[in-house]
Design a protein around this motif. Structure first.
Motif, PDB file in Angstrom:
ATOM      1  N   TRP A  51       0.834  -1.200   0.000  1.00 11.52           N
ATOM      2  CA  TRP A  51       0.000   0.000   0.000  1.00 11.52           C
ATOM      3  C   TRP A  51       0.874   1.257   0.000  1.00 11.52           C
ATOM      4  O   TRP A  51       0.613   2.208  -0.730  1.00 11.52           O
ATOM      5  N   MET A  52       1.906   1.229   0.848  1.00 10.95           N
ATOM      6  CA  MET A  52       2.783   2.396   0.939  1.00 10.95           C
ATOM      7  C   MET A  52       3.519   2.636  -0.375  1.00 10.95           C
ATOM      8  O   MET A  52       3.685   3.793  -0.808  1.00 10.95           O
ATOM      9  N   GLU A  53       3.925   1.573  -1.034  1.00  8.20           N
ATOM     10  CA  GLU A  53       4.591   1.723  -2.323  1.00  8.20           C
ATOM     11  C   GLU A  53       3.649   2.345  -3.359  1.00  8.20           C
ATOM     12  O   GLU A  53       4.062   3.187  -4.167  1.00  8.20           O
ATOM     13  N   GLN A  54       2.388   1.918  -3.339  1.00  8.35           N
ATOM     14  CA  GLN A  54       1.407   2.494  -4.251  1.00  8.35           C
ATOM     15  C   GLN A  54       1.166   3.969  -3.938  1.00  8.35           C
ATOM     16  O   GLN A  54       1.038   4.799  -4.852  1.00  8.35           O
ATOM     17  N   ILE A  55       1.082   4.285  -2.643  1.00 10.15           N
ATOM     18  CA  ILE A  55       0.871   5.675  -2.227  1.00 10.15           C
ATOM     19  C   ILE A  55       2.000   6.563  -2.743  1.00 10.15           C
ATOM     20  O   ILE A  55       1.773   7.650  -3.276  1.00 10.15           O
ATOM     21  N   LYS A  56       3.239   6.089  -2.608  1.00 11.84           N
ATOM     22  CA  LYS A  56       4.396   6.860  -3.082  1.00 11.84           C
ATOM     23  C   LYS A  56       4.354   7.009  -4.598  1.00 11.84           C
ATOM     24  O   LYS A  56       4.644   8.085  -5.138  1.00 11.84           O
ATOM     25  N   ALA A  57       3.978   5.918  -5.272  1.00 10.27           N
ATOM     26  CA  ALA A  57       3.934   5.947  -6.740  1.00 10.27           C
ATOM     27  C   ALA A  57       2.888   6.927  -7.257  1.00 10.27           C
ATOM     28  O   ALA A  57       3.076   7.547  -8.318  1.00 10.27           O
ATOM     29  N   GLY A  60       1.877  10.540  -2.951  1.00  8.06           N
ATOM     30  CA  GLY A  60       1.555  10.887  -1.560  1.00  8.06           C
ATOM     31  C   GLY A  60       0.089  11.181  -1.353  1.00  8.06           C
ATOM     32  O   GLY A  60      -0.773  10.326  -1.577  1.00  8.06           O
ATOM     33  N   LEU A  61      -0.233  12.387  -0.970  1.00 14.83           N
ATOM     34  CA  LEU A  61      -1.619  12.757  -0.692  1.00 14.83           C
ATOM     35  C   LEU A  61      -2.513  12.679  -1.932  1.00 14.83           C
ATOM     36  O   LEU A  61      -3.724  12.471  -1.820  1.00 14.83           O
ATOM     37  N   LYS A  62      -1.920  12.820  -3.105  1.00 13.35           N
ATOM     38  CA  LYS A  62      -2.691  12.687  -4.348  1.00 13.35           C
ATOM     39  C   LYS A  62      -3.249  11.267  -4.511  1.00 13.35           C
ATOM     40  O   LYS A  62      -4.249  11.064  -5.201  1.00 13.35           O
ATOM     41  N   SER A  63      -2.585  10.303  -3.852  1.00 17.17           N
ATOM     42  CA  SER A  63      -3.002   8.902  -3.970  1.00 17.17           C
ATOM     43  C   SER A  63      -4.351   8.638  -3.318  1.00 17.17           C
ATOM     44  O   SER A  63      -4.977   7.607  -3.577  1.00 17.17           O
ATOM     45  N   LEU A  64      -4.803   9.560  -2.457  1.00 18.43           N
ATOM     46  CA  LEU A  64      -6.082   9.371  -1.766  1.00 18.43           C
ATOM     47  C   LEU A  64      -7.259   9.343  -2.743  1.00 18.43           C
ATOM     48  O   LEU A  64      -8.359   8.922  -2.387  1.00 18.43           O
ATOM     49  N   LYS A  65      -6.999   9.770  -3.948  1.00 19.13           N
ATOM     50  CA  LYS A  65      -8.029   9.717  -4.987  1.00 19.13           C
ATOM     51  C   LYS A  65      -8.365   8.271  -5.359  1.00 19.13           C
ATOM     52  O   LYS A  65      -9.483   7.969  -5.784  1.00 19.13           O
ATOM     53  N   TYR A  66      -7.396   7.381  -5.161  1.00 21.13           N
ATOM     54  CA  TYR A  66      -7.537   6.009  -5.633  1.00 21.13           C
ATOM     55  C   TYR A  66      -7.853   5.043  -4.488  1.00 21.13           C
ATOM     56  O   TYR A  66      -7.585   5.320  -3.315  1.00 21.13           O
ATOM     57  N   GLU A  67      -8.406   3.904  -4.855  1.00 19.28           N
ATOM     58  CA  GLU A  67      -8.735   2.873  -3.865  1.00 19.28           C
ATOM     59  C   GLU A  67      -7.507   2.013  -3.611  1.00 19.28           C
ATOM     60  O   GLU A  67      -7.235   1.043  -4.304  1.00 19.28           O
ATOM     61  N   ILE A  68      -6.740   2.403  -2.617  1.00 20.93           N
ATOM     62  CA  ILE A  68      -5.553   1.653  -2.215  1.00 20.93           C
ATOM     63  C   ILE A  68      -5.828   1.047  -0.841  1.00 20.93           C
ATOM     64  O   ILE A  68      -6.101   1.755   0.110  1.00 20.93           O
ATOM     65  N   GLY A  69      -5.750  -0.261  -0.759  1.00 21.68           N
ATOM     66  CA  GLY A  69      -6.038  -0.915   0.508  1.00 21.68           C
ATOM     67  C   GLY A  69      -7.515  -0.884   0.845  1.00 21.68           C
ATOM     68  O   GLY A  69      -8.344  -0.434   0.052  1.00 21.68           O
ATOM     69  N   PHE A  82       3.032   9.989   5.818  1.00 23.53           N
ATOM     70  CA  PHE A  82       4.262   9.249   6.112  1.00 23.53           C
ATOM     71  C   PHE A  82       5.113   9.039   4.855  1.00 23.53           C
ATOM     72  O   PHE A  82       6.338   8.916   4.938  1.00 23.53           O
ATOM     73  N   SER A  83       4.462   8.967   3.705  1.00 25.20           N
ATOM     74  CA  SER A  83       5.189   8.684   2.464  1.00 25.20           C
ATOM     75  C   SER A  83       6.208   9.780   2.122  1.00 25.20           C
ATOM     76  O   SER A  83       7.130   9.555   1.329  1.00 25.20           O
ATOM     77  N   TYR A  84       6.061  10.970   2.708  1.00 28.50           N
ATOM     78  CA  TYR A  84       6.988  12.064   2.464  1.00 28.50           C
ATOM     79  C   TYR A  84       8.200  12.023   3.406  1.00 28.50           C
ATOM     80  O   TYR A  84       9.162  12.764   3.202  1.00 28.50           O
ATOM     81  N   ILE A  85       8.122  11.202   4.432  1.00 28.47           N
ATOM     82  CA  ILE A  85       9.176  11.164   5.454  1.00 28.47           C
ATOM     83  C   ILE A  85      10.220  10.104   5.078  1.00 28.47           C
ATOM     84  O   ILE A  85       9.869   8.942   4.882  1.00 28.47           O
ATOM     85  N   ILE A 224     -11.160  15.893  -1.542  1.00 24.21           N
ATOM     86  CA  ILE A 224     -10.450  16.993  -2.206  1.00 24.21           C
ATOM     87  C   ILE A 224      -9.514  16.454  -3.295  1.00 24.21           C
ATOM     88  O   ILE A 224      -9.339  17.069  -4.352  1.00 24.21           O
ATOM     89  N   ALA A 225      -8.936  15.277  -3.019  1.00 20.91           N
ATOM     90  CA  ALA A 225      -8.021  14.663  -3.990  1.00 20.91           C
ATOM     91  C   ALA A 225      -8.757  14.132  -5.219  1.00 20.91           C
ATOM     92  O   ALA A 225      -8.129  13.834  -6.239  1.00 20.91           O
ATOM     93  N   GLY A 226     -10.094  13.985  -5.105  1.00 17.23           N
ATOM     94  CA  GLY A 226     -10.867  13.557  -6.265  1.00 17.23           C
ATOM     95  C   GLY A 226     -11.654  12.275  -6.091  1.00 17.23           C
ATOM     96  O   GLY A 226     -12.308  11.816  -7.032  1.00 17.23           O
TER      97      GLY A 226
END
Length: 395
Positions: A51-57, A60-69, A82-85, A224-226
């Motif tokens: 999940w974290m790898e997908q979020i980074k890909a 980061g916060l833009k990934s909230l638009k997609y169904e991850i996990g 966390f993906s920015y740290i 907000i991310a879509g």
């Protein structure tokens, strides 16, 4: 000698000795957690890490638009941050849960202190509660070893209960909303708020709207991310339709002893559970004695225990909140310590079975002990409530 005199004076200073022991317990708890931070569970390697790898890909916060996990938006938002740290994802995920371990211990101690009041002037019981909770085996293993986040919803739940005790009801429901936003399992303790509405009569039914409102607010980053509002708010519905149809998913409840025939009878089993919950709720509400703060903790435990014991498809972690509250309840009442032991042994056997391997015959024995404990707890709580007299109510 002067040093002997100073040591004895230090030991006689109750405030200083309390601070000393709190620091020692805290240091020990931190060190114990550091020792297992390297461990990677199957849940981490199969779910959290990908999940974290997908979020980074996905940015980061833009990934909230997609169904991850399949976790709710609040937790996924934190993972996105966390993906920015530039620190190991495993460490960050575990540290988040570990922070809530300490929140559980602190607010557990505060609840005990608030309820006991004059009975714990030197704070001994509160401090022992803190120490017991911070090193409770299931609390320790759930976060530091396993990397699960059950401590988050339970931490928010304890804060909510604490503010109920302080008659800050709006604030209590805000934290209840945060607990719900973390985990669907918050609904196991939701009936106690219904009981409090009828018994305490000091807040409006509109307060219950705060819970879904807070959940909606925590969804705003994804919206907000879509991501669609319906998609955000239907995550829990999707969760209930996922996974195996086995009657019990490593939880030591009655379904360890029930034929597989009932695996296709989930509707009947859920209706039966609701019927039992309705009966005990009726008994509590109709009881004419004062509903005390201690009763609130006891009833909360009873509701959770009944649900995880009678509902099908329960995971080994679903009784987490009851395990924590049981320590608080026993600390307040100073009896029934055996229930903590039975609960911990039974749940730990399932933890070890999932994380490693465990003899199945032992698991069955421990499951029987757990179901027996649930029955005894429910019977004792309802009997003591019925024998309670308003003029003799204490904490």
């Amino acid at each position: 000698m002067k040093i002997d005199k100073e040591l004895r004076e230090f030991a006689d200073n109750k405030k200083m000795i309390n601070i000393f022991f709190i620091i020692m317990f805290t240091i020990f708890a931190i060190l114990a957690r550091i020792l297992v931070l390297h461990f990677e569970s199957g849940d981490y390697t199969v779910c959290l890490e990908p999940w974290m790898e997908q979020i980074k890909a996905y940015g980061g916060l833009k990934s909230l638009k997609y169904e991850i996990g399949n976790y709710n938006i609040l937790y996924m938002t934190i993972m996105a941050i966390f993906s920015y740290i530039p620190i190991s994802s495993k460490i960050l995920i575990k540290l988040l849960s570990i922070v809530f371990d300490f929140i559980i211990a602190i607010f557990g101690a505060l609840i005990v202190k608030k309820i006991l009041k004059e009975k714990d002037k030197d704070n001994k019981i509160s401090i022992l509660t803190y120490a017991s909770l911070i090193m409770l085996p299931t609390v320790f293993l759930n976060s530091a070893l396993w990397g699960q986040c059950d401590s988050m919803y339970v931490g928010f739940t304890l804060i909510s209960l604490y503010y109920i005790l302080k008659d800050k009801n709006v604030l209590s429901f805000v934290f209840a909303g945060l607990a719900f936003a973390c985990k669907l399992q918050f609904i196991f303790i939701l009936p106690i708020y219904i009981v409090l509405y009828f018994k305490k009569k000091n807040f409006s039914i509109l307060n219950f709207l705060i819970i879904p409102l807070v959940n909606f607010i925590t969804c705003l980053p994804a919206i907000i991310a879509g991501r669609s509002i319906i998609d955000c708010l239907s995550i829990y519905l999707a969760q209930t339709g996922q996974g195996s149809r086995m009657l019990t998913l490593n939880f030591p409840n009655i379904y360890k002893f029930v034929p597989d025939f009932f695996s296709n009878q989930s509707t009947i089993l859920i209706i039966f559970t609701l019927l039992v919950l309705g009966i005990v709720t009726y008994i509590i509400i109709q009881n004419k004695s004062k509903f005390t703060n201690t009763n609130m903790i006891g009833a909360s435990i009873m509701y959770i225990l009944l649900m995880v014991t009678l509902l099908p498809y329960m995971h080994e972690r679903y009784g987490y909140c009851a395990e924590v509250l049981l320590v608080i309840y026993v600390a307040i009442r100073k009896k029934d310590f055996w229930m903590i032991a039975v609960s911990q042994i039974a749940i730990l056997s399932e933890y070890f079975n999932f994380l490693g391997n465990m003899d199945q015959s032992l698991i069955m024995i421990f499951a029987f002990g757990y179901v027996f404990m649930v029955g005894v707890f429910t019977f004792k709580f309802l009997r003591e409530l019925s024998e309670q007299k308003a003029e003799k109510i204490g904490a």
